[in-house]
Design a protein around this motif. Structure first.
Motif, PDB file in Angstrom:
ATOM      1  N   GLN A 261      -4.410   7.812  -9.869  1.00 41.37           N
ATOM      2  CA  GLN A 261      -3.150   7.716  -9.160  1.00 41.37           C
ATOM      3  C   GLN A 261      -3.222   6.582  -8.138  1.00 41.37           C
ATOM      4  O   GLN A 261      -4.014   6.623  -7.205  1.00 41.37           O
ATOM      5  N   VAL A 262      -2.399   5.577  -8.342  1.00 42.12           N
ATOM      6  CA  VAL A 262      -2.377   4.435  -7.421  1.00 42.12           C
ATOM      7  C   VAL A 262      -1.686   4.847  -6.130  1.00 42.12           C
ATOM      8  O   VAL A 262      -0.608   5.436  -6.145  1.00 42.12           O
ATOM      9  N   GLN A 263      -2.332   4.551  -5.032  1.00 41.23           N
ATOM     10  CA  GLN A 263      -1.738   4.813  -3.726  1.00 41.23           C
ATOM     11  C   GLN A 263      -1.796   3.569  -2.860  1.00 41.23           C
ATOM     12  O   GLN A 263      -2.815   2.869  -2.831  1.00 41.23           O
ATOM     13  N   LEU A 264      -0.716   3.315  -2.161  1.00 36.84           N
ATOM     14  CA  LEU A 264      -0.630   2.195  -1.229  1.00 36.84           C
ATOM     15  C   LEU A 264      -0.185   2.750   0.110  1.00 36.84           C
ATOM     16  O   LEU A 264       0.847   3.426   0.187  1.00 36.84           O
ATOM     17  N   VAL A 265      -0.943   2.447   1.144  1.00 37.85           N
ATOM     18  CA  VAL A 265      -0.620   2.962   2.473  1.00 37.85           C
ATOM     19  C   VAL A 265      -0.545   1.803   3.453  1.00 37.85           C
ATOM     20  O   VAL A 265      -1.552   1.139   3.714  1.00 37.85           O
ATOM     21  N   GLU A 266       0.657   1.558   3.980  1.00 38.16           N
ATOM     22  CA  GLU A 266       0.849   0.466   4.939  1.00 38.16           C
ATOM     23  C   GLU A 266       0.603   0.944   6.366  1.00 38.16           C
ATOM     24  O   GLU A 266       0.789   2.117   6.680  1.00 38.16           O
ATOM     25  N   SER A 267       0.213   0.004   7.197  1.00 40.51           N
ATOM     26  CA  SER A 267       0.074   0.265   8.626  1.00 40.51           C
ATOM     27  C   SER A 267       0.245  -1.043   9.377  1.00 40.51           C
ATOM     28  O   SER A 267       0.235  -2.122   8.762  1.00 40.51           O
ATOM     29  N   GLY A 268       0.391  -0.930  10.693  1.00 39.42           N
ATOM     30  CA  GLY A 268       0.456  -2.126  11.517  1.00 39.42           C
ATOM     31  C   GLY A 268       1.826  -2.504  12.016  1.00 39.42           C
ATOM     32  O   GLY A 268       1.960  -3.443  12.802  1.00 39.42           O
TER      33      GLY A 268
ATOM     34  N   ARG B 178       0.277  -7.739  12.563  1.00 35.90           N
ATOM     35  CA  ARG B 178      -0.537  -7.818  11.354  1.00 35.90           C
ATOM     36  C   ARG B 178      -0.360  -6.520  10.576  1.00 35.90           C
ATOM     37  O   ARG B 178      -0.721  -5.448  11.068  1.00 35.90           O
ATOM     38  N   LEU B 179       0.179  -6.645   9.387  1.00 33.14           N
ATOM     39  CA  LEU B 179       0.362  -5.484   8.533  1.00 33.14           C
ATOM     40  C   LEU B 179      -0.807  -5.363   7.559  1.00 33.14           C
ATOM     41  O   LEU B 179      -1.320  -6.375   7.066  1.00 33.14           O
ATOM     42  N   SER B 180      -1.183  -4.114   7.290  1.00 35.83           N
ATOM     43  CA  SER B 180      -2.249  -3.848   6.327  1.00 35.83           C
ATOM     44  C   SER B 180      -1.745  -2.894   5.266  1.00 35.83           C
ATOM     45  O   SER B 180      -0.924  -2.017   5.554  1.00 35.83           O
ATOM     46  N   CYS B 181      -2.243  -3.055   4.067  1.00 34.22           N
ATOM     47  CA  CYS B 181      -1.900  -2.159   2.958  1.00 34.22           C
ATOM     48  C   CYS B 181      -3.203  -1.753   2.280  1.00 34.22           C
ATOM     49  O   CYS B 181      -3.863  -2.578   1.633  1.00 34.22           O
ATOM     50  N   GLN B 182      -3.560  -0.502   2.468  1.00 33.28           N
ATOM     51  CA  GLN B 182      -4.779   0.021   1.856  1.00 33.28           C
ATOM     52  C   GLN B 182      -4.442   0.532   0.468  1.00 33.28           C
ATOM     53  O   GLN B 182      -3.600   1.424   0.317  1.00 33.28           O
ATOM     54  N   ALA B 183      -5.100  -0.019  -0.535  1.00 30.33           N
ATOM     55  CA  ALA B 183      -4.846   0.362  -1.920  1.00 30.33           C
ATOM     56  C   ALA B 183      -5.987   1.219  -2.456  1.00 30.33           C
ATOM     57  O   ALA B 183      -7.155   0.994  -2.129  1.00 30.33           O
ATOM     58  N   SER B 184      -5.648   2.182  -3.281  1.00 28.91           N
ATOM     59  CA  SER B 184      -6.661   3.019  -3.909  1.00 28.91           C
ATOM     60  C   SER B 184      -6.141   3.505  -5.258  1.00 28.91           C
ATOM     61  O   SER B 184      -4.947   3.440  -5.543  1.00 28.91           O
TER      62      SER B 184
ATOM     63  N   THR C 278      -7.741  -4.179   0.477  1.00 30.54           N
ATOM     64  CA  THR C 278      -6.647  -4.202   1.447  1.00 30.54           C
ATOM     65  C   THR C 278      -5.869  -5.497   1.341  1.00 30.54           C
ATOM     66  O   THR C 278      -6.449  -6.579   1.253  1.00 30.54           O
ATOM     67  N   LEU C 279      -4.550  -5.368   1.362  1.00 33.22           N
ATOM     68  CA  LEU C 279      -3.655  -6.513   1.395  1.00 33.22           C
ATOM     69  C   LEU C 279      -3.146  -6.666   2.817  1.00 33.22           C
ATOM     70  O   LEU C 279      -2.738  -5.683   3.441  1.00 33.22           O
ATOM     71  N   LEU C 280      -3.185  -7.883   3.331  1.00 32.33           N
ATOM     72  CA  LEU C 280      -2.804  -8.133   4.715  1.00 32.33           C
ATOM     73  C   LEU C 280      -1.594  -9.062   4.792  1.00 32.33           C
ATOM     74  O   LEU C 280      -1.383  -9.897   3.912  1.00 32.33           O
ATOM     75  N   LEU C 281      -0.839  -8.910   5.854  1.00 33.00           N
ATOM     76  CA  LEU C 281       0.250  -9.843   6.133  1.00 33.00           C
ATOM     77  C   LEU C 281       0.213 -10.170   7.620  1.00 33.00           C
ATOM     78  O   LEU C 281       0.501  -9.317   8.451  1.00 33.00           O
ATOM     79  N   GLU C 282      -0.176 -11.383   7.919  1.00 38.05           N
ATOM     80  CA  GLU C 282      -0.197 -11.866   9.288  1.00 38.05           C
ATOM     81  C   GLU C 282       1.159 -12.470   9.585  1.00 38.05           C
ATOM     82  O   GLU C 282       1.598 -13.401   8.892  1.00 38.05           O
ATOM     83  N   MET C 283       1.830 -11.952  10.605  1.00 34.39           N
ATOM     84  CA  MET C 283       3.176 -12.417  10.932  1.00 34.39           C
ATOM     85  C   MET C 283       3.184 -13.002  12.329  1.00 34.39           C
ATOM     86  O   MET C 283       2.891 -12.285  13.308  1.00 34.39           O
ATOM     87  N   ASN C 284       3.489 -14.268  12.440  1.00 35.16           N
ATOM     88  CA  ASN C 284       3.533 -14.967  13.723  1.00 35.16           C
ATOM     89  C   ASN C 284       4.942 -15.495  13.982  1.00 35.16           C
ATOM     90  O   ASN C 284       5.762 -15.588  13.063  1.00 35.16           O
TER      91      ASN C 284
END
Length: 126
Positions: free
Chosen positions: A1-8, A19-25, A77-83
């Motif tokens: 089961q693919v799970q994606l959990v965002e934070s940040g 900075r957003l993070s997405c933990q994938a499993s 983990t997928l990251l998104l740095e937003m400035n």
């Protein structure tokens, strides 16, 4: 089961950074397409930054030069740095992945990705 959990996500003043993070499993696809999308109230969901597992990245014109997408493979983990955040960046941000998308893995391509996270809210104020 693919799970994606965002934070940040959070609230920030215009000009600030997040900075957003997405933990994938739950998957071990060697080739895949992952990206960040956003949806503001009353607006359509739009692609913000998309990354293919060979390193190819594309950005929405509205965020070019301000946002950076990257992937930490060791941490899955997928990251998104937003400035230089602007008021118009306010939206719910979603992480998504689709192992079946390769050629069309870019901002402006299909947005019906197979797997989505629950979203994280970003609010930019003046």
């Amino acid at each position: 089961q693919v799970q994606l959990v965002e934070s940040g996500g959070g609230s920030v003043q215009a000009g600030g950074s997040l900075r957003l993070s997405c933990q994938a499993s739950g998957y071990t696809y060697s080739s895949n397409c992952m990206g960040w999308f956003r949806q503001a109230p009353g607006k359509k969901r739009e692609g913000v930054a998309i990354r293919r597992s060979d390193g190819r990245v594309t950005y929405a014109d509205s965020v070019k030069g301000r946002f950076t997408i990257s992937q930490d493979n060791a941490k899955n983990t997928l990251l998104l740095e937003m400035n230089s955040l602007k008021l118009e960046d306010t939206a719910m941000y979603y992480c998504a992945t689709d192992p079946g998308t390769w050629t069309l893995c870019y901002v402006g391509g299909p947005t019906d990705f197979a797997y989505w996270g629950q979203g994280t809210q970003v609010t930019v104020s003046s």
